[in-house]
Write an enzyme that holds these catalytic residues in place. Structure first.
Site, mmCIF file in Angstrom:
data_model
loop_
_atom_site.group_PDB
_atom_site.id
_atom_site.type_symbol
_atom_site.label_atom_id
_atom_site.label_comp_id
_atom_site.label_asym_id
_atom_site.label_seq_id
_atom_site.Cartn_x
_atom_site.Cartn_y
_atom_site.Cartn_z
ATOM 1 N N GLU A 147 -13.201 -7.587 8.456
ATOM 2 C CA GLU A 147 -11.908 -7.226 9.056
ATOM 3 C C GLU A 147 -11.949 -5.818 9.638
ATOM 4 O OE1 GLU A 147 -8.629 -6.239 6.663
ATOM 5 O OE2 GLU A 147 -9.822 -5.558 4.973
ATOM 6 N N SER B 216 -10.896 8.588 0.142
ATOM 7 C CA SER B 216 -11.011 7.266 0.770
ATOM 8 C C SER B 216 -12.280 7.180 1.611
ATOM 9 C CB SER B 216 -9.811 6.987 1.671
ATOM 10 O OG SER B 216 -8.612 7.007 0.942
ATOM 11 N N GLU C 52 0.812 -1.216 0.000
ATOM 12 C CA GLU C 52 0.000 0.000 0.000
ATOM 13 C C GLU C 52 0.850 1.272 0.000
ATOM 14 O OE1 GLU C 52 -3.570 -1.500 2.800
ATOM 15 O OE2 GLU C 52 -1.622 -2.435 2.938
ATOM 16 N N ASN D 285 -9.530 -2.399 9.955
ATOM 17 C CA ASN D 285 -8.330 -1.725 9.448
ATOM 18 C C ASN D 285 -7.922 -0.630 10.415
ATOM 19 O OD1 ASN D 285 -7.782 -2.767 6.589
ATOM 20 N ND2 ASN D 285 -9.991 -2.486 6.633
ATOM 21 N N ASP E 67 -15.027 -3.321 8.426
ATOM 22 C CA ASP E 67 -15.634 -3.794 7.168
ATOM 23 C C ASP E 67 -16.439 -5.067 7.398
ATOM 24 O OD1 ASP E 67 -13.984 -1.778 6.244
ATOM 25 O OD2 ASP E 67 -12.633 -3.116 5.138
ATOM 26 N N SER F 235 -5.116 -4.814 1.172
ATOM 27 C CA SER F 235 -5.289 -4.488 -0.248
ATOM 28 C C SER F 235 -5.687 -5.686 -1.100
ATOM 29 C CB SER F 235 -4.000 -3.907 -0.851
ATOM 30 O OG SER F 235 -3.694 -2.711 -0.230
#
Ligand SMILES: Nc1ncnc2c1ncn2[C@@H]1O[C@H](COP(=O)(O)OP(=O)(O)O)[C@@H](O)[C@H]1O
Ligand SMILES: [Mg+2]
Length: 360
Positions: free
Chosen positions: A310, A321, A17, A312, A297, A185
């Protein structure tokens, strides 16, 4: 005049990333409240070295700038170099993936006795590992996709039942996702529906990690929510990722210009569902002891179940974003979000200073 807070903005890094991080750093630099903060950019090159402030500024101002011979320091002296920046009041690491997101950099800040933005060591490390995250989510009653963990030793043991697609499918169904436990990602992630694909997917995922998760496929759309703060965190509304039929949120769909996935902010969903996504997110944020920020998420199934995917700890932070966009929709513009994150990092540090450390 009140003295401005000196912010050490760390960006780049040697993960998949890298580019996202450079753009995040660039956008934060442009948007940060210049009446309150001075920025000291600290760029970590793609091969993992720290660069000096002069070079870092060039990259921050122009993400396309290529430094021919960055001033390179080896890893151990990075520690010393950061310690030699006494003017920094607080670090703002916007380094995704390993080191930036797994507790390593956070440990370094703790050793340097400096405040920092985002999650502390424990939450960063736990949420970097998708299996630990799932275990903690289950403890607070948040549904997760059923899974098995395949360790390197299982992978090396050619007789392991975990390598046998039919045996695994008895537990998880024939439609599965295979992913490294510690990655981001969508790198190393595969969708599989037969033995041949399963074998290839394991080979791919084990390139990145010593632990690979095999999950049942959760049908539906993807929903994300953003959380900000320490003890009394605030939860944004919900955003949705709409993937083309038969497709998922792969690396290409995340970053390619001709991606077929679309972001919808806020999601057009019944209030009941939005509230379920938000309350699950808060439970998971607290179960994993996050502070500062996280993006949570989940999958939303056609029958209205919200299943955690998950957490983040350091979500994408460019001004387009999901994380900043969700707060913008909630009435907290990008510039103010940056200020609040810095304040949360400072507040956590100040609080820790009030704890007694007596050993006698
Ligand atoms: N169990 C699952 N069911 C359905 N889709 C999944 C599942 N696990 C992952 N995916 C898809 O793969 C993408 C990447 O997986 P994720 O676990 O979020 O890893 P990463 O950290 O790389 O983003 C998700 O956004 C989703 O599109
Ligand atoms: Mg993901």
């Amino acid at each position: 005049m009140v003295k401005k807070t000196q912010v050490g903005l760390i960006f780049g890094g040697n993960s998949s990333e890298y580019e996202v991080s450079i753009v995040s750093g660039h956008n934060i630099y442009n948007a940060i409240d210049k009446d309150k903060f001075d920025v000291h950019p600290i760029w970590i090159t793609n091969d993992g070295y720290f660069a000096d402030e002069k070079e870092s500024f060039k990259v921050l101002k122009d993400p396309k700038y290529q430094v021919k011979n960055p001033h390179k320091v080896t890893n151990i002296s990075n520690l010393i170099e950061l310690a030699n920046l006494p003017e920094i009041d607080i670090f703002f690491p916007i380094v995704h993936g390993n080191l930036g997101e797994d507790g390593s950099l956070q440990g370094l800040f703790r050793i340097l006795d400096k405040p920092f933005v985002g999650d502390d060591i424990l939450a960063a490390a736990v949420t970097m590992d998708k299996e630990f995250t799932k275990i903690l989510a289950q403890r607070v009653g948040v549904p997760v996709a059923d899974w098995i963990a395949v360790k390197r030793r299982d992978y090396d043991d050619k007789n392991s039942d975990k390598l046998n697609y039919d045996k695994v499918a008895e537990k998880l169904g024939k439609d599965m996702f295979v992913k490294p436990s510690n990655q981001g990602s969508s790198v190393g992630v595969s969708h599989v529906t037969n033995a041949d694909e399963y074998k290839k997917a394991l080979d791919e995922a084990f390139k990145y990690d010593d632990k690979v998760l095999v999950e049942e496929t959760v049908p539906g759309t993807e929903v994300e929510t953003a959380v900000l703060g320490n003890d009394n965190p605030i939860v944004s509304g919900v955003g949705q990722i709409i993937n083309a039929a038969g497709s998922w949120y792969s690396y290409e769909n995340k970053y390619d210009d001709n991606s077929t996935s679309k972001l919808q902010i806020p999601a057009e969903l019944p209030n009941r569902i939005v509230e379920k996504v938000r309350s699950n997110a808060l439970k998971v944020y607290q179960a994993t002891e996050c502070s500062g920020m996280a993006r949570i998420d989940s999958m939303l199934t056609p029958d209205g179940k919200v299943v955690l995917t998950e957490v983040n700890a350091l979500p994408g932070f460019t001004n387009i974003s999901m994380y900043p966009k969700l707060f913008e929709a909630a009435g907290i513009p990008y510039t103010e979000l940056i200020t609040r994150l810095i304040e949360a990092g400072q507040a956590r540090y100040d609080h820790k200073k009030t704890l007694l450390h007596k050993h006698d």
